[in-house]
Enzyme design. Structure first.
Site, short mmCIF file in Angstrom:
data_model
loop_
_atom_site.label_atom_id
_atom_site.label_comp_id
_atom_site.label_asym_id
_atom_site.label_seq_id
_atom_site.Cartn_x
_atom_site.Cartn_y
_atom_site.Cartn_z
N TYR A 142 0.97 -1.16 0.29
CA TYR A 142 -0.11 -0.28 -0.06
C TYR A 142 0.58 1.94 -0.45
CZ TYR A 142 -4.71 -1.17 0.30
OH TYR A 142 -5.97 -2.68 0.39
N LYS A 192 3.17 -14.68 1.82
CA LYS A 192 3.65 -15.80 0.45
C LYS A 192 4.90 -16.63 0.52
CE LYS A 192 1.11 -17.25 -2.72
NZ LYS A 192 1.23 -17.86 -3.45
N ASP A 225 -2.63 -18.14 -0.25
CA ASP A 225 -3.62 -18.44 -0.46
C ASP A 225 -4.29 -20.15 -0.19
OD1 ASP A 225 -1.67 -20.42 -0.28
OD2 ASP A 225 -1.89 -20.68 -2.68
N ASP A 249 -6.47 -7.46 3.56
CA ASP A 249 -7.72 -6.76 3.28
C ASP A 249 -8.70 -7.25 2.35
OD1 ASP A 249 -9.48 -4.18 1.55
OD2 ASP A 249 -7.99 -4.43 -0.37
N ASP A 253 -11.88 -9.12 3.59
CA ASP A 253 -13.70 -9.20 3.07
C ASP A 253 -13.98 -10.91 3.14
OD1 ASP A 253 -13.49 -5.81 2.92
OD2 ASP A 253 -14.42 -6.70 0.36
C1 IPM Z 1 -10.55 -1.94 4.07
C2 IPM Z 1 -10.81 -0.71 2.34
C3 IPM Z 1 -9.66 -0.19 2.39
C4 IPM Z 1 -8.62 0.07 2.02
C5 IPM Z 1 -9.55 1.53 1.32
C6 IPM Z 1 -11.36 2.38 0.84
C7 IPM Z 1 -8.71 2.19 0.55
O1 IPM Z 1 -11.23 -1.73 1.27
O2 IPM Z 1 -10.41 -0.79 4.82
O3 IPM Z 1 -10.22 -2.36 4.02
O4 IPM Z 1 -7.58 -0.57 0.84
O5 IPM Z 1 -8.10 -0.67 3.11
MG MG Z 2 -10.75 -3.68 1.71
#
Ligand code: IPM
Ligand code: MG
Length: 368
Positions: A142, A192, A225, A249, A253
């Site tokens: 990032y 990884k 993975d 990230d 999710d």
């Molecule tokens: C998260 C989001 C952020 C990230 C974005 C909005 C920059 O996806 O907080 O997971 O990628 O960290």
């Molecule tokens: Mg995210």
């Protein structure tokens, strides 16, 4: 002594709507539990861009550095899609994380009993799920340099750099071991190391910190993975998952969806302790600004309310009050109160954002 301070940054889309409900909850803790806060509010993301031409004004950044905790709603929206990368709403959030040095991002994925049917997985695989992802938040791909889009011969090349120092790995590893000690005492670290040098270093440093400082915590390693696959196959094998910024990230999710609704999950981003002993901290829901339902009173405020519960626990030494709030949320869900995102065929009509906030305050009141 002055009250602890909170900076509220509602942001964009449903951010302001859910934050209104959080304010009700904060107000209740002030009135009924003697937890008074000095609250200020400011702009972030597209809202800040509209007013100042930048997604985070320097004055707001300075304020965020001074307060005891920042509470953020959400940033972004289609209106800002065409903006230059440097002023996109997300840059405001990334600047807060980076300049506050919030290196440990805690993302719990908990499956509420009342919602186990919402998962895309079979109920018995997710019922009772309670895992914590600890995502490194201020380094890795990032932020690594060099980055950019460059010309190479007659074509363009896009470059980002995955970069981790030992100390960056060590501090987030410590954060995950500390958390594990207060939970299931297990850490699974994901990288990884089979293809990335940064992954090899990550694994080495995690092992070193483990052996030297936390030998009593059970530690395992997985390639990320495989970790993603295991999360979907048998998520209850995990307690704390420690991972880097980008894998975190993606994996968070994935873990979020195991629980059935993204609208339910809070997060805490923590940095080093300040002079008063509290960690630098920013709390925000995992969900985004949800432009498709903005302004319709449909948003689920629970993720943002549970983010405040995390603030009570990690910033304000009020773990019992955090549990009280979490229990109130559980109660309301068990009573069948549902925002639109939690509806299933046959359910009665959904409640509005504001009715959900009120129901949680009522459940808090009943807890006394
Ligand atoms: C998260 C989001 C952020 C990230 C974005 C909005 C920059 O996806 O907080 O997971 O990628 O960290
Ligand atoms: Mg995210």
């Amino acid at each position: 002594m002055s009250n602890p301070s909170i900076l509220i940054l509602p942001g964009d889309g449903i951010g302001p709507e859910v934050m209104t409900e959080v304010r009700k909850v904060i107000g209740w803790f002030g009135d009924k539990r003697g937890l008074a806060f000095d609250i200020s509010e400011d702009l972030v993301g597209g809202a800040a861009y509209d007013k100042h031409g930048t997604p985070l004004h320097d004055d707001t950044m300075a304020k965020a550095q001074e307060v005891d905790a920042v509470l953020l709603g959400a940033v972004g929206g289609p209106k800002y899609d065409e903006l230059d990368f440097s002023v996109k709403p997300e840059r405001g959030l990334l600047r807060l994380r980076k300049e506050m040095d919030l290196f440990a991002n805690l993302r719990p994925a908990q499956c509420f009993d009342a919602l186990a049917d919402f998962s895309s997985l079979k109920k018995d695989i997710v019922a009772g799920l309670d895992i914590m992802i600890v995502r490194e938040l201020t380094s890795g791909v990032y932020f690594g340099e060099p980055r950019g889009i460059f010309k190479e011969g007659n074509e363009r090349v896009g470059i980002n750099t995955q970069r981790y120092t030992e100390s960056e790995i060590a501090r987030v590893a410590r954060a995950s071991f500390e958390l594990a000690k207060r939970r299931g005492n297990k850490v699974c670290s994901m990288e990884k190391a089979n293809v990335m040098e940064s992954g090899i270093l990550w694994r080495d440093v995690v092992n070193e910190i483990h052996q030297a400082e936390y030998p009593e915590v059970e530690l395992s390693h997985m390639y990320a993975d495989n970790g993603a696959m295991q999360l979907v196959r048998a998520p209850k094998q995990f307690d704390v998952i420690l991972t880097d910024n980008l894998f975190g990230d993606v994996l968070s999710d994935c873990a979020a969806m195991l629980t059935g609704s993204l609208g339910m999950l809070p997060s805490a981003s923590l940095g080093a302790p300040m002079a008063n002993g509290r960690p630098k901290a920013l709390y925000e829901p995992v969900h985004g600004s949800a432009p498709d339902i903005t302004g319709q009173s449909k948003a689920n405020p629970i993720a943002c309310i549970l983010s405040f519960a995390m603030a009570l626990r990690y910033s304000f030494d009020s773990g019992d009050e955090a549990t009280r709030l979490e229990t109130a949320v559980e109660q309301v869900l068990a009573d069948g109160v549902r925002t639109a995102d939690l509806m299933q065929a046959g359910d009665a009509s959904p409640v509005t954002t504001s009715q959900m906030g009120d129901a949680i305050v009522t459940a808090l009141e009943a807890s006394l």
